[in-house]
Every structure is written in C-alpha cells, then in structure tokens.
Design a protein around this motif. Structure first.
Motif, PDB file in Angstrom:
ATOM      1  N   SER A 115       0.872  -1.174   0.000  1.00  0.00           N
ATOM      2  CA  SER A 115       0.000   0.000   0.000  1.00  0.00           C
ATOM      3  C   SER A 115       0.906   1.220   0.000  1.00  0.00           C
ATOM      4  CB  SER A 115      -0.927   0.005   1.211  1.00  0.00           C
ATOM      5  OG  SER A 115      -0.182   0.100   2.398  1.00  0.00           O
ATOM      6  N   GLU A 116       0.493   2.263  -0.732  1.00  0.00           N
ATOM      7  CA  GLU A 116       1.318   3.465  -0.821  1.00  0.00           C
ATOM      8  C   GLU A 116       0.477   4.677  -1.185  1.00  0.00           C
ATOM      9  OE1 GLU A 116       4.267   2.653  -3.836  1.00  0.00           O
ATOM     10  OE2 GLU A 116       2.834   2.864  -5.461  1.00  0.00           O
ATOM     11  N   VAL A 117       1.022   5.843  -0.905  1.00  0.00           N
ATOM     12  CA  VAL A 117       0.441   7.120  -1.310  1.00  0.00           C
ATOM     13  C   VAL A 117       1.485   7.811  -2.177  1.00  0.00           C
ATOM     14  CG1 VAL A 117      -0.389   9.364  -0.523  1.00  0.00           C
ATOM     15  CG2 VAL A 117      -0.944   7.308   0.775  1.00  0.00           C
ATOM     16  N   CYS A 118       1.065   8.269  -3.363  1.00  0.00           N
ATOM     17  CA  CYS A 118       1.998   8.901  -4.298  1.00  0.00           C
ATOM     18  C   CYS A 118       1.453  10.242  -4.767  1.00  0.00           C
ATOM     19  CB  CYS A 118       2.217   8.022  -5.526  1.00  0.00           C
ATOM     20  SG  CYS A 118       2.958   6.433  -5.191  1.00  0.00           S
ATOM     21  N   GLY A 119       2.345  11.148  -5.023  1.00  0.00           N
ATOM     22  CA  GLY A 119       2.016  12.427  -5.634  1.00  0.00           C
ATOM     23  C   GLY A 119       2.996  12.694  -6.753  1.00  0.00           C
ATOM     24  N   THR A 120       2.492  13.061  -7.941  1.00  0.00           N
ATOM     25  CA  THR A 120       3.364  13.337  -9.077  1.00  0.00           C
ATOM     26  C   THR A 120       2.856  14.534  -9.860  1.00  0.00           C
ATOM     27  OG1 THR A 120       2.142  11.806 -10.487  1.00  0.00           O
ATOM     28  CG2 THR A 120       4.093  10.940  -9.399  1.00  0.00           C
ATOM     29  N   ALA A 121       3.772  15.181 -10.541  1.00  0.00           N
ATOM     30  CA  ALA A 121       3.450  16.263 -11.467  1.00  0.00           C
ATOM     31  C   ALA A 121       4.301  16.054 -12.702  1.00  0.00           C
ATOM     32  CB  ALA A 121       3.735  17.613 -10.843  1.00  0.00           C
ATOM     33  N   LYS A 122       3.651  15.971 -13.876  1.00  0.00           N
ATOM     34  CA  LYS A 122       4.379  15.728 -15.118  1.00  0.00           C
ATOM     35  C   LYS A 122       3.904  16.699 -16.190  1.00  0.00           C
ATOM     36  CE  LYS A 122       5.061  10.860 -14.206  1.00  0.00           C
ATOM     37  NZ  LYS A 122       4.732   9.492 -14.482  1.00  0.00           N
ATOM     38  N   PHE A 123       4.803  17.478 -16.670  1.00  0.00           N
ATOM     39  CA  PHE A 123       4.553  18.301 -17.853  1.00  0.00           C
ATOM     40  C   PHE A 123       5.864  18.306 -18.622  1.00  0.00           C
ATOM     41  CE2 PHE A 123       4.180  22.316 -20.227  1.00  0.00           C
ATOM     42  CZ  PHE A 123       3.044  22.010 -20.931  1.00  0.00           C
ATOM     43  N   PHE A 124       6.049  17.306 -19.425  1.00  0.00           N
ATOM     44  CA  PHE A 124       7.298  16.982 -20.127  1.00  0.00           C
ATOM     45  C   PHE A 124       8.357  16.548 -19.119  1.00  0.00           C
ATOM     46  CE2 PHE A 124       5.011  19.789 -23.061  1.00  0.00           C
ATOM     47  CZ  PHE A 124       4.824  18.884 -24.081  1.00  0.00           C
ATOM     48  N   GLY A 125       8.810  17.386 -18.215  1.00  0.00           N
ATOM     49  CA  GLY A 125       9.644  16.957 -17.098  1.00  0.00           C
ATOM     50  C   GLY A 125       8.711  16.474 -15.998  1.00  0.00           C
ATOM     51  N   SER A 126       9.209  15.656 -15.086  1.00  0.00           N
ATOM     52  CA  SER A 126       8.324  15.173 -14.032  1.00  0.00           C
ATOM     53  C   SER A 126       9.073  15.001 -12.730  1.00  0.00           C
ATOM     54  CB  SER A 126       7.677  13.833 -14.432  1.00  0.00           C
ATOM     55  OG  SER A 126       8.634  12.797 -14.423  1.00  0.00           O
ATOM     56  N   GLY A 127       8.312  15.027 -11.659  1.00  0.00           N
ATOM     57  CA  GLY A 127       8.836  14.752 -10.329  1.00  0.00           C
ATOM     58  C   GLY A 127       7.726  14.173  -9.490  1.00  0.00           C
ATOM     59  N   GLY A 128       8.099  13.389  -8.515  1.00  0.00           N
ATOM     60  CA  GLY A 128       7.088  12.801  -7.657  1.00  0.00           C
ATOM     61  C   GLY A 128       7.723  12.057  -6.507  1.00  0.00           C
ATOM     62  N   ALA A 129       6.865  11.604  -5.614  1.00  0.00           N
ATOM     63  CA  ALA A 129       7.333  10.843  -4.458  1.00  0.00           C
ATOM     64  C   ALA A 129       6.245   9.868  -4.035  1.00  0.00           C
ATOM     65  CB  ALA A 129       7.662  11.776  -3.305  1.00  0.00           C
ATOM     66  N   CYS A 130       6.668   8.741  -3.473  1.00  0.00           N
ATOM     67  CA  CYS A 130       5.753   7.734  -2.932  1.00  0.00           C
ATOM     68  C   CYS A 130       6.222   7.341  -1.539  1.00  0.00           C
ATOM     69  CB  CYS A 130       5.725   6.480  -3.804  1.00  0.00           C
ATOM     70  SG  CYS A 130       4.972   6.713  -5.424  1.00  0.00           S
ATOM     71  N   PHE A 131       5.261   7.102  -0.682  1.00  0.00           N
ATOM     72  CA  PHE A 131       5.530   6.607   0.662  1.00  0.00           C
ATOM     73  C   PHE A 131       4.618   5.403   0.859  1.00  0.00           C
ATOM     74  CE2 PHE A 131       4.384   6.353   5.157  1.00  0.00           C
ATOM     75  CZ  PHE A 131       5.643   6.227   5.717  1.00  0.00           C
ATOM     76  N   GLY A 132       5.176   4.284   1.293  1.00  0.00           N
ATOM     77  CA  GLY A 132       4.332   3.105   1.449  1.00  0.00           C
ATOM     78  C   GLY A 132       4.991   2.015   2.248  1.00  0.00           C
TER      79      GLY A 132
END
Length: 166
Positions: free
Chosen positions: A102-119
């Motif tokens: 189980s995990e929670v993720c947040g991402t933002a992608k507009f050609f370049g991308s970044g994000g993180a997941c915790f689980g």
C-alpha cells in the motif's frame, strides 16, 4: 581466434574461447555478466508508469531493478490522476519488496516530471519505504494505491551459466 580486442576478459589467457562456442555467440566481445553490470550502472531504477483514476482507477508500472531483474506492479488506485511517463526511481528509505503493498503517491508531469511515494509492503515487521521519481511525461495526480509487485529475473540462467565457468 583473436585476442580480446578491448581487454574485457583476456586475463592470462588472451586467446580464451567462449563457453559452448557451437551454441553461444558474443559478437561484441562482451560476456553477459559484464554487459549487465554496465547496464545496471545506467539503467537500474528506470521505470515506465501509467495511472488513470477519478475516484477509483488503475496504475501499472515496469521498472528495471538492476542485476537483470524487471519489477512489474499493478495496483487499484483511489484519488485523482491521469499520467504516463518514464522516470528514474531513487529510493530514499526502505525498500519496496515483492508482494502486496500500500502506498500514497504524488506526481506532477509536464514533459519533465517529479514525484514521491511513501508506502509499505503488507508483511509483518516490514519497514516503510520512500522513493522519489524524476523523469519525463504528461499528467499528474495524488493517489493511494493497493497493489502487487512481482520481480522477474530475466538473466537468471545466463548469469548462473557464466558464474559456473569463472
């Protein structure tokens, strides 16, 4: 029969034959294990991922886990997001093991991308993990996922073969 032209495997016997020369060829002069080590340096952690969710949805990803292994994940998703992209995962803490998670993720992608997941993997006494992802794609979202990961050893028999003959 020629010497090892780029010095990868010559050692004391620079005229060494490959293993099982009738059935196995290596036109570039790279033995499987050495080639994988070079790939691992460049490609471990690279993943391709897609998510679609509005309320509920699905997430799927493939990640080269290094050492000739490919991790496949599929998850049910709750939240809002639509994204597709290629990124490199960088573990910050813990490790996502095979099995249910189980995990929670947040991402933002507009050609370049970044994000993180915790689980956390859903096993007793398992420590949580945190990863970041940097890459390219389109979309974004915040999702909670419950899924399953399985890692496949794509080169298992080839690596065992080379280790026996070293």
């Amino acid at each position: 029969m020629n010497q090892d032209p780029i010095g990868l495997w010559g050692g004391n016997n620079v005229y060494r034959l490959g293993y099982a020369i009738q059935t196995w060829t290596d036109p570039l002069g790279l033995e499987g294990k050495i080639f994988l080590q070079k790939l691992d340096e460049k490609f471990a952690g690279i993943n391709v991922e897609g998510t679609i969710a509005l309320g509920f949805g699905f997430n799927g990803s493939l990640e080269y886990a290094g050492e000739g292994k490919l991790s496949c994940s599929i998850a049910l998703t709750a939240g809002a997001g639509a994204e597709i992209g290629v990124s490199k995962s960088v573990p910050l803490a813990g490790k996502k093991d095979d099995g249910f998670y189980s995990e929670v993720c947040g991402t933002a992608k507009f050609f370049g991308s970044g994000g993180a997941c915790f689980g956390s993997t859903l096993k007793k006494n398992q420590k949580p993990y945190t990863t970041t992802k940097i890459g390219g794609g389109l979309g974004g979202g915040v999702t909670a996922n419950i899924g399953y990961q399985k890692t496949f050893d794509l080169m298992g028999s080839a690596l065992q073969h080379t280790e026996k003959h070293q």
